[in-house]
Design a protein around this motif. Structure first.
Motif, short mmCIF file in Angstrom:
data_model
loop_
_atom_site.label_atom_id
_atom_site.label_comp_id
_atom_site.label_asym_id
_atom_site.label_seq_id
_atom_site.Cartn_x
_atom_site.Cartn_y
_atom_site.Cartn_z
N LEU A 141 -3.17 6.56 -8.59
CA LEU A 141 -3.92 7.76 -8.25
C LEU A 141 -3.05 8.76 -7.49
O LEU A 141 -3.37 9.96 -7.43
CB LEU A 141 -5.15 7.39 -7.42
N ARG A 142 -1.94 8.28 -6.93
CA ARG A 142 -1.09 9.13 -6.09
C ARG A 142 0.25 9.46 -6.72
O ARG A 142 1.02 10.27 -6.19
CB ARG A 142 -0.85 8.44 -4.74
N ALA A 149 0.82 -1.22 0.00
CA ALA A 149 0.00 0.00 0.00
C ALA A 149 0.85 1.26 0.00
O ALA A 149 0.32 2.37 -0.19
CB ALA A 149 -0.93 0.00 1.21
N THR A 198 -5.59 -4.08 -6.57
CA THR A 198 -6.08 -2.90 -5.84
C THR A 198 -4.96 -1.94 -5.47
O THR A 198 -5.10 -0.72 -5.62
CB THR A 198 -6.82 -3.35 -4.58
N TYR A 199 -3.82 -2.46 -5.01
CA TYR A 199 -2.78 -1.56 -4.53
C TYR A 199 -2.16 -0.75 -5.66
O TYR A 199 -1.73 0.40 -5.46
CB TYR A 199 -1.72 -2.30 -3.71
N TRP A 200 -2.13 -1.29 -6.88
CA TRP A 200 -1.61 -0.51 -8.00
C TRP A 200 -2.64 0.50 -8.47
O TRP A 200 -2.30 1.59 -8.93
CB TRP A 200 -1.19 -1.42 -9.15
N ARG A 201 -3.90 0.17 -8.35
CA ARG A 201 -4.94 1.13 -8.69
C ARG A 201 -4.83 2.35 -7.78
O ARG A 201 -4.98 3.50 -8.22
CB ARG A 201 -6.32 0.47 -8.55
N GLU A 202 -4.54 2.11 -6.51
CA GLU A 202 -4.39 3.21 -5.55
C GLU A 202 -3.10 3.98 -5.82
O GLU A 202 -3.07 5.22 -5.73
CB GLU A 202 -4.41 2.66 -4.13
#
Length: 346
Positions: free
Chosen positions: A217-218, A184, A210-214
């Motif tokens: 975004l950053r 994360a 999921t962690y790459w999708r987040e």
């Protein structure tokens, strides 16, 4: 006894005899149903979802003489071990997991199967592994050689994509310098320069974890592709890079028109003692119903595009591992058998 009571008793006895005969007829039929247990990863995982779609399709194709059930396990290795110990028929694995098994690497270093080893049987979908960096640093990296010995988060240690990157670097002759972080915190690790790069991956060229999708975004990201020379070395090692359209999986541009990733072929493999005719029949059922599989999960898209080729690619990734006789017969029927491969038990 009155005539009415006599007729009632006779009818009751006759109905009872008919019911008993019916039960006696049904019970052996039910007892003769063959159970096929699909051992997969934990409930809620992608492997479990895929296993459920497979089980429903196989059940429909085989009919009432079989009962196909899904059995979840906490880990992929747990599913594999359960099948090799006789507690299931199909075990969820991947070509890298099969490599670890046959090399006797952890967690199989002290493992002795009670029933037999898994062999190449059924490959179902790919994951593609590749390299990502911060967009602000992309000019520092022009090939995989630029990551030689550099601190990289290759996905969580021991996971399939981590194993995939380890074999990629081994094939290229580069030092694998893994830095373990909480997945994360990838964006933070990039910004802090505690890592120079990280391995990313897609499922069937379409979806990100999921962690790459987040992370995307950053942070602004860029993909780094292997050179033509590096791709040739990978192909020579049986690790054939495939093209991924970054616009399908990512919400930002990655500085390349296409990503070249090395696929992991995920599988549901069986032991060599699984009936060869039944294995071939299951492969034919799935081959004939690939569109139904895609309707169940879009991750089956590459399988639908080339079902036979996916099976051959799964074998080619580890050509020294035996091939189940049912899969061998299926590949021969479709002209994709390689005579250098070994058929289990022969």
């Amino acid at each position: 006894m009155s005539s009415l009571k006599s007729r009632f008793l006779s009818t009751f006895i006759a109905l009872g005899a008919t019911f008993a005969l019916t039960v006696a007829t049904i019970a052996p039929a039910e007892a003769q149903r063959q159970t096929i247990r699909i051992a997969t990863s934990s409930t809620g995982s992608y492997g479990y979802a895929v296993g459920t779609v497979l089980s429903e399709t196989i059940q429909r194709g085989l009919g009432r003489g079989f009962e196909v059930v899904v059995q979840p396990y906490p880990s992929t290795s747990g599913a594999m071990i359960s099948v090799m110990n006789g507690e299931g028929e199909f075990g969820y694995t991947a070509d890298v997991g099969m490599r670890s098994l046959y090399d006797g690497a952890r967690p199989y270093d002290d493992f002795s199967p009670r029933r037999g080893m898994l062999v190449h049987s059924l490959y179902v979908y790919p994951m593609e592994t590749f390299m990502l960096v911060l967009d602000a640093r992309k000019d520092e990296f022009n090939s995989y050689a630029d990551f030689d010995g550099r601190p990289v988060f290759f996905t969580p240690a021991g996971f399939m994509n981590w194993l995939n990157m380890r074999r990629i670097f081994a094939a290229l002759g580069y030092e694998f310098n893994h830095v373990e972080i909480d997945s994360a915190t990838v964006a933070d690790a990039y910004q802090a320069r505690s890592i120079d790069g990280s391995a990313g991956y897609t499922t069937a060229g379409r979806s990100l974890p999921t962690y790459w999708r987040e992370a995307e975004l950053r942070a602004n990201l860029a993909a780094i592709n292997p050179t033509e020379e590096e791709k040739e070395k990978l192909r020579a090692a049986g690790l054939v890079p495939v093209e991924i359209d970054p616009s399908v999986a990512f919400s930002q541009e990655l500085g390349v028109d296409r990503i070249w990733g090395v696929p992991i072929y995920f599988a549901y493999n069986v032991r060599a003692d699984f009936d060869a005719d039944l294995m071939k029949r299951i492969l034919e059922i799935l081959h004939e119903n690939v569109e139904r599989l895609v309707d169940g999960d879009p991750g089956f898209g590459p399988l639908a595009a080339d079902f036979v080729g996916t099976q051959a690619a799964g074998v080619a990734a580890n050509p020294d591992i035996p091939v189940h006789p049912g899969l061998a017969a299926f590949l021969k029927d479709h002209g994709q058998w390689d005579d250098s491969w070994t058929i289990a038990g022969q």
